[in-house]
Design a protein around this motif. Structure first.
Motif, PDB file in Angstrom:
ATOM      1  N   GLN A  42       0.838  -1.205   0.000  1.00  0.00           N
ATOM      2  CA  GLN A  42       0.000   0.000   0.000  1.00  0.00           C
ATOM      3  C   GLN A  42       0.869   1.249   0.000  1.00  0.00           C
ATOM      4  O   GLN A  42       1.849   1.351   0.716  1.00  0.00           O
ATOM      5  CB  GLN A  42      -0.897   0.017   1.244  1.00  0.00           C
ATOM      6  CG  GLN A  42      -1.679   1.330   1.403  1.00  0.00           C
ATOM      7  CD  GLN A  42      -2.497   1.381   2.674  1.00  0.00           C
ATOM      8  OE1 GLN A  42      -3.288   0.488   2.941  1.00  0.00           O
ATOM      9  NE2 GLN A  42      -2.307   2.418   3.478  1.00  0.00           N
ATOM     10  N   ASN A  43       0.493   2.202  -0.824  1.00  0.00           N
ATOM     11  CA  ASN A  43       1.076   3.544  -0.781  1.00  0.00           C
ATOM     12  C   ASN A  43      -0.053   4.575  -0.816  1.00  0.00           C
ATOM     13  O   ASN A  43      -0.942   4.466  -1.664  1.00  0.00           O
ATOM     14  CB  ASN A  43       1.995   3.776  -1.977  1.00  0.00           C
ATOM     15  CG  ASN A  43       2.632   5.155  -1.928  1.00  0.00           C
ATOM     16  OD1 ASN A  43       3.422   5.429  -1.059  1.00  0.00           O
ATOM     17  ND2 ASN A  43       2.253   6.027  -2.845  1.00  0.00           N
ATOM     18  N   PRO A  44      -0.040   5.596   0.053  1.00  0.00           N
ATOM     19  CA  PRO A  44       0.888   5.827   1.145  1.00  0.00           C
ATOM     20  C   PRO A  44       0.563   4.966   2.366  1.00  0.00           C
ATOM     21  O   PRO A  44      -0.509   4.377   2.392  1.00  0.00           O
ATOM     22  CB  PRO A  44       0.672   7.315   1.440  1.00  0.00           C
ATOM     23  CG  PRO A  44      -0.752   7.589   1.050  1.00  0.00           C
ATOM     24  CD  PRO A  44      -1.043   6.670  -0.095  1.00  0.00           C
ATOM     25  N   PRO A  45       1.476   4.900   3.353  1.00  0.00           N
ATOM     26  CA  PRO A  45       2.764   5.595   3.396  1.00  0.00           C
ATOM     27  C   PRO A  45       3.801   4.871   2.554  1.00  0.00           C
ATOM     28  O   PRO A  45       3.884   3.645   2.586  1.00  0.00           O
ATOM     29  CB  PRO A  45       3.132   5.558   4.880  1.00  0.00           C
ATOM     30  CG  PRO A  45       2.454   4.330   5.394  1.00  0.00           C
ATOM     31  CD  PRO A  45       1.197   4.161   4.604  1.00  0.00           C
ATOM     32  N   TRP A  56      -1.751   2.171  -5.231  1.00  0.00           N
ATOM     33  CA  TRP A  56      -1.726   3.617  -4.979  1.00  0.00           C
ATOM     34  C   TRP A  56      -3.090   4.075  -4.479  1.00  0.00           C
ATOM     35  O   TRP A  56      -4.040   4.174  -5.252  1.00  0.00           O
ATOM     36  CB  TRP A  56      -1.354   4.374  -6.246  1.00  0.00           C
ATOM     37  CG  TRP A  56       0.020   4.055  -6.769  1.00  0.00           C
ATOM     38  CD1 TRP A  56       0.383   2.973  -7.518  1.00  0.00           C
ATOM     39  CD2 TRP A  56       1.203   4.824  -6.593  1.00  0.00           C
ATOM     40  NE1 TRP A  56       1.719   3.012  -7.816  1.00  0.00           N
ATOM     41  CE2 TRP A  56       2.248   4.137  -7.265  1.00  0.00           C
ATOM     42  CE3 TRP A  56       1.490   6.030  -5.943  1.00  0.00           C
ATOM     43  CZ2 TRP A  56       3.558   4.627  -7.303  1.00  0.00           C
ATOM     44  CZ3 TRP A  56       2.787   6.509  -5.983  1.00  0.00           C
ATOM     45  CH2 TRP A  56       3.801   5.822  -6.648  1.00  0.00           C
ATOM     46  N   HIS A  57      -3.190   4.360  -3.188  1.00  0.00           N
ATOM     47  CA  HIS A  57      -4.437   4.888  -2.612  1.00  0.00           C
ATOM     48  C   HIS A  57      -4.477   6.407  -2.725  1.00  0.00           C
ATOM     49  O   HIS A  57      -5.536   7.013  -2.710  1.00  0.00           O
ATOM     50  CB  HIS A  57      -4.548   4.501  -1.140  1.00  0.00           C
ATOM     51  CG  HIS A  57      -4.653   3.027  -0.914  1.00  0.00           C
ATOM     52  ND1 HIS A  57      -5.091   2.477   0.275  1.00  0.00           N
ATOM     53  CD2 HIS A  57      -4.390   1.972  -1.712  1.00  0.00           C
ATOM     54  CE1 HIS A  57      -5.078   1.158   0.188  1.00  0.00           C
ATOM     55  NE2 HIS A  57      -4.648   0.838  -1.006  1.00  0.00           N
ATOM     56  N   ASN A  58      -3.303   7.024  -2.752  1.00  0.00           N
ATOM     57  CA  ASN A  58      -3.155   8.478  -2.778  1.00  0.00           C
ATOM     58  C   ASN A  58      -1.663   8.745  -2.966  1.00  0.00           C
ATOM     59  O   ASN A  58      -0.902   7.808  -3.208  1.00  0.00           O
ATOM     60  CB  ASN A  58      -3.672   9.083  -1.464  1.00  0.00           C
ATOM     61  CG  ASN A  58      -4.028  10.557  -1.579  1.00  0.00           C
ATOM     62  OD1 ASN A  58      -3.637  11.243  -2.524  1.00  0.00           O
ATOM     63  ND2 ASN A  58      -4.763  11.064  -0.605  1.00  0.00           N
ATOM     64  N   TYR A  59      -1.245   9.976  -2.810  1.00  0.00           N
ATOM     65  CA  TYR A  59       0.179  10.306  -2.793  1.00  0.00           C
ATOM     66  C   TYR A  59       0.572  10.706  -1.372  1.00  0.00           C
ATOM     67  O   TYR A  59      -0.106  11.531  -0.741  1.00  0.00           O
ATOM     68  CB  TYR A  59       0.502  11.458  -3.736  1.00  0.00           C
ATOM     69  CG  TYR A  59       0.304  11.134  -5.202  1.00  0.00           C
ATOM     70  CD1 TYR A  59       0.863   9.991  -5.755  1.00  0.00           C
ATOM     71  CD2 TYR A  59      -0.431  11.971  -6.019  1.00  0.00           C
ATOM     72  CE1 TYR A  59       0.680   9.686  -7.100  1.00  0.00           C
ATOM     73  CE2 TYR A  59      -0.609  11.691  -7.362  1.00  0.00           C
ATOM     74  CZ  TYR A  59      -0.052  10.539  -7.886  1.00  0.00           C
ATOM     75  OH  TYR A  59      -0.234  10.239  -9.212  1.00  0.00           O
ATOM     76  N   GLY A  60       1.680  10.160  -0.899  1.00  0.00           N
ATOM     77  CA  GLY A  60       2.144  10.498   0.439  1.00  0.00           C
ATOM     78  C   GLY A  60       2.543  11.950   0.551  1.00  0.00           C
ATOM     79  O   GLY A  60       2.290  12.605   1.578  1.00  0.00           O
ATOM     80  N   ASP A  99       6.740  -3.561 -10.546  1.00  0.00           N
ATOM     81  CA  ASP A  99       6.402  -4.385 -11.714  1.00  0.00           C
ATOM     82  C   ASP A  99       4.992  -4.102 -12.209  1.00  0.00           C
ATOM     83  O   ASP A  99       4.737  -4.068 -13.415  1.00  0.00           O
ATOM     84  CB  ASP A  99       6.545  -5.867 -11.347  1.00  0.00           C
ATOM     85  CG  ASP A  99       7.977  -6.236 -11.029  1.00  0.00           C
ATOM     86  OD1 ASP A  99       8.774  -6.360 -11.969  1.00  0.00           O
ATOM     87  OD2 ASP A  99       8.319  -6.376  -9.835  1.00  0.00           O
ATOM     88  N   TYR A 100       4.067  -3.929 -11.273  1.00  0.00           N
ATOM     89  CA  TYR A 100       2.681  -3.614 -11.608  1.00  0.00           C
ATOM     90  C   TYR A 100       2.190  -2.565 -10.627  1.00  0.00           C
ATOM     91  O   TYR A 100       2.693  -2.434  -9.515  1.00  0.00           O
ATOM     92  CB  TYR A 100       1.775  -4.847 -11.535  1.00  0.00           C
ATOM     93  CG  TYR A 100       2.267  -6.008 -12.364  1.00  0.00           C
ATOM     94  CD1 TYR A 100       2.195  -5.974 -13.760  1.00  0.00           C
ATOM     95  CD2 TYR A 100       2.791  -7.146 -11.759  1.00  0.00           C
ATOM     96  CE1 TYR A 100       2.645  -7.035 -14.522  1.00  0.00           C
ATOM     97  CE2 TYR A 100       3.240  -8.220 -12.521  1.00  0.00           C
ATOM     98  CZ  TYR A 100       3.172  -8.154 -13.898  1.00  0.00           C
ATOM     99  OH  TYR A 100       3.619  -9.205 -14.649  1.00  0.00           O
ATOM    100  N   ASN A 101       1.160  -1.828 -11.063  1.00  0.00           N
ATOM    101  CA  ASN A 101       0.583  -0.790 -10.212  1.00  0.00           C
ATOM    102  C   ASN A 101      -0.934  -0.832 -10.277  1.00  0.00           C
ATOM    103  O   ASN A 101      -1.506  -0.987 -11.368  1.00  0.00           O
ATOM    104  CB  ASN A 101       1.067   0.595 -10.653  1.00  0.00           C
ATOM    105  CG  ASN A 101       2.557   0.774 -10.458  1.00  0.00           C
ATOM    106  OD1 ASN A 101       3.009   1.127  -9.381  1.00  0.00           O
ATOM    107  ND2 ASN A 101       3.330   0.500 -11.503  1.00  0.00           N
ATOM    108  N   LEU A 102      -1.555  -0.700  -9.126  1.00  0.00           N
ATOM    109  CA  LEU A 102      -3.001  -0.556  -9.022  1.00  0.00           C
ATOM    110  C   LEU A 102      -3.280   0.844  -8.505  1.00  0.00           C
ATOM    111  O   LEU A 102      -2.455   1.437  -7.805  1.00  0.00           O
ATOM    112  CB  LEU A 102      -3.581  -1.587  -8.056  1.00  0.00           C
ATOM    113  CG  LEU A 102      -3.237  -3.057  -8.312  1.00  0.00           C
ATOM    114  CD1 LEU A 102      -3.723  -3.926  -7.144  1.00  0.00           C
ATOM    115  CD2 LEU A 102      -3.849  -3.540  -9.619  1.00  0.00           C
ATOM    116  N   CYS A 103      -4.451   1.387  -8.813  1.00  0.00           N
ATOM    117  CA  CYS A 103      -4.842   2.678  -8.252  1.00  0.00           C
ATOM    118  C   CYS A 103      -6.353   2.692  -8.071  1.00  0.00           C
ATOM    119  O   CYS A 103      -7.055   1.804  -8.556  1.00  0.00           O
ATOM    120  CB  CYS A 103      -4.371   3.835  -9.119  1.00  0.00           C
ATOM    121  SG  CYS A 103      -5.045   3.825 -10.788  1.00  0.00           S
TER     122      CYS A 103
END
Length: 464
Positions: free
Chosen positions: A129-132, A155-159, A189-193
């Motif tokens: 999880q990001n952030p943090p 990516w839940h948001n930007y830290g 390698d992969y990203n979710l948002c």
């Protein structure tokens, strides 16, 4: 200088840790195992719990890594395939300037997280999880190098935008965090948002390709049967005054709450006559939610009743824990309402969906620090077919459809007018509140399991 030293020190520790542990494992990531990690409280990270449950549902062993300040959901605790990997929470150094304290915290978290990740069983992927993200993205990347695993960032948001709420966007610490997220985010390698708006922003500003995985409610977010509502109200009435009955029951055989009544002779539960409306909001009590907006709207609501508008009494429940809770409780204690009662409980994980499924209206005051994430509390409310009034921000339209499944407001005056409109003539079935609930029932939105299987499972297939 201190912030730069923190970044360099963290990277040096990462490199040292990598070379120290590299000789332990050379095989490709362990098939059938995964790690779901958050440098935060697992009990307050429902989306990461859902990830762990989805992996387990597909036969994978899961290490669920994070802090255990609050108990995760019972489904997580009962799953034989999920193993909790608790981390000791750092209370923070209280000596020296705040910047120095932050530097020390980052260094200690780096060592602690790296040690924990390299000590666990070899995973085929780490879903983070990001952030943090500081220092967890860099640490997870090094751990994936060591294990030859895939790194998936959710990516839940930007830290850095969250940090900017306290420090301002031009603060050196915020700028370093922004640089850090862009740099290490590209190494995944992969990203979710969580929204299409964030997907576009990740690509345009960071050159990171992501797949949108909207938050979806778990199956246990649904309308609560009347009998379960009564049991919940009676349980809450032991500790919270607003759930206790307003008057004594005429029948000695009746068991009553403020909202329901059980006739012990025939076992039937009915809603009490003249019951108050139940309004619910949930929060982490942080800077991105201004609850003074709701409190001011409630003052106007009280004034409407005093002026003779036919509105019901109101029970307002605000759930959650966070740093600003004491501050807002102080404001609440200064209010003297005759027709409104407010309580701020912390609910058990199993009770929260029951209360959402029992409420008449949800209110959301979440304002995204980046303007790119959506409030999961609204997702859960919609899963319970609970209409919502939500404060406006840029991409809210991806979730809340104004005048269809709820209303969007911009200030306390607009919220007060919406409360008056929705509760006028309550609890009759006619009106917008009933219409919104009908629309939510008819929508039959995807649940988490279905959405996860369509979106994330193909990525994991590429990872085998």
């Amino acid at each position: 200088m201190a912030a730069g030293a923190a970044a360099l020190t963290a990277l040096a520790v990462l490199a040292a840790g990598f070379w120290l542990w590299r000789r332990r494992g050379t095989a490709a990531g362990g098939a059938g195992r995964g790690c779901v990690a958050v440098l935060g409280d697992l009990g307050r990270s429902p989306r990461m719990q859902y990830h762990a449950l989805s992996l387990a549902r597909h036969g994978r062993g899961v290490a669920l890594l994070g802090y255990l300040q609050n108990r995760p959901h019972g489904d997580v605790l009962r799953s034989p395939r999920i193993r909790l990997v608790p981390m000791a929470e750092l209370r923070g150094l209280r000596v020296g300037p705040k910047l120095f304290q932050y530097v020390i915290k980052v260094i200690v978290q780096t060592i602690q997280l790296l040690y924990t990740m390299l000590k666990m069983d070899q995973p085929s992927c780490i879903l983070l999880q990001n952030p943090p993200g500081l220092p967890s993205i860099a640490v997870a990347w090094v751990a994936c190098l060591f294990w030859r695993s895939k790194l998936i960032i959710d990516w839940h948001n930007y830290g850095y935008t969250i940090m900017s709420l306290n420090h301002g966007r031009n603060h050196p610490l915020v700028q370093i965090a922004k640089w850090y997220e862009k740099l290490f985010g590209r190494l995944s390698d992969y990203n979710l948002c969580v929204t299409n708006a964030m997907k576009e922003d990740l690509w345009v500003n960071c050159k990171i390709k992501a797949v949108t995985l909207y938050d979806k409610p778990a199956l246990y977010f649904k309308e609560t049967p009347l009998e379960l509502q009564h049991q919940l109200y009676m349980k809450l009435a032991k500790d919270y005054e607003p759930f206790k009955p307003r008057t004594e029951s005429v029948s000695s055989n009746a068991e009553r709450s403020a909202f329901t009544e059980l006739d012990e002779k025939n076992g039937h539960v009915i809603k009490t006559r003249g019951r108050p409306a139940l309004l619910i909001s949930s929060t982490s009590w942080t800077e991105d939610e201004d609850f003074s907006v709701l409190l001011k709207a409630l003052e106007d609501y009280e004034r409407y009743i005093n002026e003779g508008v036919k509105l019901p009494s109101l029970v307002c429940v605000i759930t959650g824990k966070g740093p600003l809770k004491d501050y807002y409780n102080g404001l609440i204690n200064k209010l003297h309402f005759k027709h409104i009662q407010i309580c701020t409980p912390w609910l058990e994980a199993e009770d929260y969906p029951l209360l959402l499924g029992s409420a008449d209206l949800g209110v959301c005051l979440h304002k995204s620090s980046s303007g790119l994430d959506l409030p999961m509390k609204v997702v859960d409310m919609f899963g319970c077919c609970l209409p919502v009034c939500a404060i406006y921000f840029e991409c809210l339209h991806e979730l809340v459809k104004h005048d269809e499944n709820g209303l969007i407001f911009r200030d306390s005056n607009e919220l007060a007018e919406q409360l008056k409109t929705l509760f006028l003539g309550f609890p009759t079935l006619e009106g917008k509140l009933h219409c919104f609930r009908k629309n939510l029932r008819a929508a039959k939105q995807l649940r988490w399991d279905e959405s996860w299987d369509q979106t994330v499972l193909p990525l994991l297939g590429q990872n085998e």
